[in-house]
Design an enzyme around this catalytic site. Structure first.
Site, PDB file in Angstrom:
ATOM      1  N   LYS A   1      -6.153  59.537   2.101  1.00 50.43           N
ATOM      2  CA  LYS A   1      -7.459  59.887   1.567  1.00 50.43           C
ATOM      3  C   LYS A   1      -8.284  60.513   2.902  1.00 50.43           C
ATOM      4  CE  LYS A   1      -7.364  55.778  -0.814  1.00 50.43           C
ATOM      5  NZ  LYS A   1      -7.773  54.349  -0.595  1.00 50.43           N
ATOM      6  N   GLY A   2      -7.891  60.318   4.205  1.00 46.13           N
ATOM      7  CA  GLY A   2      -8.804  60.773   5.319  1.00 46.13           C
ATOM      8  C   GLY A   2      -9.250  62.233   5.332  1.00 46.13           C
TER       9      GLY A   2
ATOM     10  N   GLU B   1      -4.519  67.658   8.349  1.00 47.23           N
ATOM     11  CA  GLU B   1      -4.713  66.217   8.649  1.00 47.23           C
ATOM     12  C   GLU B   1      -6.300  65.997   9.172  1.00 47.23           C
ATOM     13  OE1 GLU B   1      -3.976  63.462   8.630  1.00 47.23           O
ATOM     14  OE2 GLU B   1      -1.913  62.803   9.114  1.00 47.23           O
ATOM     15  N   ASP B   2      -6.497  64.928   8.963  1.00 48.75           N
ATOM     16  CA  ASP B   2      -7.816  64.440   9.747  1.00 48.75           C
ATOM     17  C   ASP B   2      -7.752  64.165  11.235  1.00 48.75           C
ATOM     18  OD1 ASP B   2      -5.999  62.222   9.299  1.00 48.75           O
ATOM     19  OD2 ASP B   2      -7.424  60.782   8.259  1.00 48.75           O
TER      20      ASP B   2
ATOM     21  N   ASP C   1      -3.108  60.325  16.134  1.00 52.43           N
ATOM     22  CA  ASP C   1      -3.509  59.143  17.194  1.00 52.43           C
ATOM     23  C   ASP C   1      -2.179  59.242  17.772  1.00 52.43           C
ATOM     24  OD1 ASP C   1      -4.577  57.335  18.574  1.00 52.43           O
ATOM     25  OD2 ASP C   1      -4.447  55.841  16.970  1.00 52.43           O
TER      26      ASP C   1
ATOM     27  N   LYS D   1      -6.439  62.555  19.186  1.00 54.27           N
ATOM     28  CA  LYS D   1      -6.540  61.683  20.556  1.00 54.27           C
ATOM     29  C   LYS D   1      -5.480  61.839  21.228  1.00 54.27           C
ATOM     30  CE  LYS D   1      -7.968  58.066  17.856  1.00 54.27           C
ATOM     31  NZ  LYS D   1      -8.417  56.735  17.562  1.00 54.27           N
TER      32      LYS D   1
ATOM     33  N   PHE E   1     -11.807  54.552  18.223  1.00 60.10           N
ATOM     34  CA  PHE E   1     -11.695  54.360  16.586  1.00 60.10           C
ATOM     35  C   PHE E   1     -13.133  55.033  16.046  1.00 60.10           C
ATOM     36  CE2 PHE E   1     -11.332  52.782  12.512  1.00 60.10           C
ATOM     37  CZ  PHE E   1     -10.199  53.031  12.349  1.00 60.10           C
ATOM     38  N   VAL E   2     -12.812  56.127  15.522  1.00 59.08           N
ATOM     39  CA  VAL E   2     -13.812  56.651  14.733  1.00 59.08           C
ATOM     40  C   VAL E   2     -13.808  56.722  13.285  1.00 59.08           C
ATOM     41  CG1 VAL E   2     -14.080  58.572  16.675  1.00 59.08           C
ATOM     42  CG2 VAL E   2     -12.469  58.824  14.794  1.00 59.08           C
TER      43      VAL E   2
ATOM     44  N   ARG F   1     -16.439  56.599   4.819  1.00 64.84           N
ATOM     45  CA  ARG F   1     -15.717  57.983   4.635  1.00 64.84           C
ATOM     46  C   ARG F   1     -16.687  58.996   4.354  1.00 64.84           C
ATOM     47  NH1 ARG F   1     -10.071  57.155   4.276  1.00 64.84           N
ATOM     48  NH2 ARG F   1      -9.342  55.362   3.543  1.00 64.84           N
TER      49      ARG F   1
HETATM   50  P1  5GP Z   1      -1.168  58.111  14.146  1.00 65.03           P
HETATM   51  O1  5GP Z   1       0.154  57.738  13.131  1.00 65.03           O
HETATM   52  O2  5GP Z   1      -1.100  59.361  14.547  1.00 65.03           O
HETATM   53  O3  5GP Z   1      -0.892  57.018  15.007  1.00 65.03           O
HETATM   54  O4  5GP Z   1      -2.060  57.852  13.003  1.00 65.03           O
HETATM   55  C1  5GP Z   1      -2.597  58.736  12.080  1.00 65.03           C
HETATM   56  C2  5GP Z   1      -3.468  58.005  11.017  1.00 65.03           C
HETATM   57  O5  5GP Z   1      -3.980  56.807  11.625  1.00 65.03           O
HETATM   58  C3  5GP Z   1      -4.441  58.845  10.713  1.00 65.03           C
HETATM   59  O6  5GP Z   1      -4.249  59.685   9.806  1.00 65.03           O
HETATM   60  C4  5GP Z   1      -5.640  57.893  10.187  1.00 65.03           C
HETATM   61  O7  5GP Z   1      -5.519  57.452   9.046  1.00 65.03           O
HETATM   62  C5  5GP Z   1      -5.480  56.798  11.102  1.00 65.03           C
HETATM   63  N1  5GP Z   1      -6.073  56.824  12.376  1.00 65.03           N
HETATM   64  C6  5GP Z   1      -5.850  57.176  13.632  1.00 65.03           C
HETATM   65  N2  5GP Z   1      -7.043  56.915  14.512  1.00 65.03           N
HETATM   66  C7  5GP Z   1      -7.956  56.743  13.873  1.00 65.03           C
HETATM   67  C8  5GP Z   1      -9.511  56.589  14.149  1.00 65.03           C
HETATM   68  O8  5GP Z   1      -9.877  56.784  15.172  1.00 65.03           O
HETATM   69  N3  5GP Z   1     -10.054  56.433  12.979  1.00 65.03           N
HETATM   70  C9  5GP Z   1      -9.698  56.027  11.738  1.00 65.03           C
HETATM   71  N4  5GP Z   1     -10.522  55.539  10.884  1.00 65.03           N
HETATM   72  N5  5GP Z   1      -8.487  56.365  11.671  1.00 65.03           N
HETATM   73  C10 5GP Z   1      -7.600  56.639  12.417  1.00 65.03           C
END
Ligand code: 5GP
Length: 186
Positions: free
Chosen positions: A48-49, A105-106, A109, A137, A158-159, A171
């Site tokens: 949903k992000g 994508e939002d 990470d 990130k 963490f944002v 959100r």
């Molecule tokens: P990844 O698989 O790249 O570690 O994580 C991706 C997903 O983790 C993102 O689509 C998001 O939903 C969540 N995520 C990663 N970092 C953050 C953050 O700083 N804040 C929030 N709210 N969600 C995050």
């Protein structure tokens, strides 16, 4: 007792203002429109992000676009740590075979979610597949992801806001920020 949520009062620091976000989104839309000039583009957003980013970005793009939405959840992690185990909750509604696809994508990470999604979508034989993310990130990357369009590189924090949640809340903030430590402690 459960702490009362204070949508803006719970925010300790604003990392990206509404103006900064909107300015950058417009720039990305311009670049995407130029790069895909004369083509049709399919934007695939990940719920949903990415919802606010997708809604704003698509309206700054001046070439014809189709949109499709997927929803994935990573499981086995915690509220602030992703695990890399991805489950598809909602799949594409239309075929992307032969299409020029841009994933919207939002945030990236560790990269594990997107890594999974890229492999999944490549299997559907699009003509091209590129990646657009509002936030990155890089400090926490575990797998390399080729990002074609990047909004902002941010520090390892963490944002929340502009689509990003903590426990499904925050959100609808128009900016991206960091919550007070006591909120995360709850
Ligand atoms: P990844 O698989 O790249 O570690 O994580 C991706 C997903 O983790 C993102 O689509 C998001 O939903 C969540 N995520 C990663 N970092 C953050 C953050 O700083 N804040 C929030 N709210 N969600 C995050």
């Amino acid at each position: 007792m459960r702490r009362q949520i204070d949508l803006t009062g719970d925010v300790a620091e604003i990392l990206l203002t509404e103006d900064q976000i909107q300015g950058r989104v417009a720039e990305l839309g311009r670049r995407i429109s130029e790069d895909y000039a004369g083509q049709e583009l399919t934007l695939v957003s990940v719920l949903k992000g990415s919802l606010p980013f997708m809604a704003d970005l698509m309206r700054t793009i001046t070439i014809p676009v189709r949109i499709d939405l997927m929803e994935v959840s990573s499981y086995g992690g915690t509220a602030t740590e992703s695990s890399g185990l991805v489950r598809i909750l909602k799949d594409l509604s239309s075929s992307i075979a032969g299409a020029d696809v841009l994933i919207v994508e939002d945030i990236i990470d560790t990269g594990l979610t997107l890594n999974y999604l890229i492999r999944y979508l490549r299997g559907k034989n699009p003509r091209s597949l590129r990646i657009c993310t509002l936030l990155d990130k890089p400090a926490r990357r575990l797998v390399e992801i080729p990002v074609d369009y990047l909004g902002f590189s941010i520090p390892d924090r963490f944002v929340v806001g502009y689509g990003l949640d903590y426990g499904e809340i925050y959100r609808n903030l128009r900016f991206v920020g960091v919550l007070r430590p006591e909120v995360y402690a709850d």
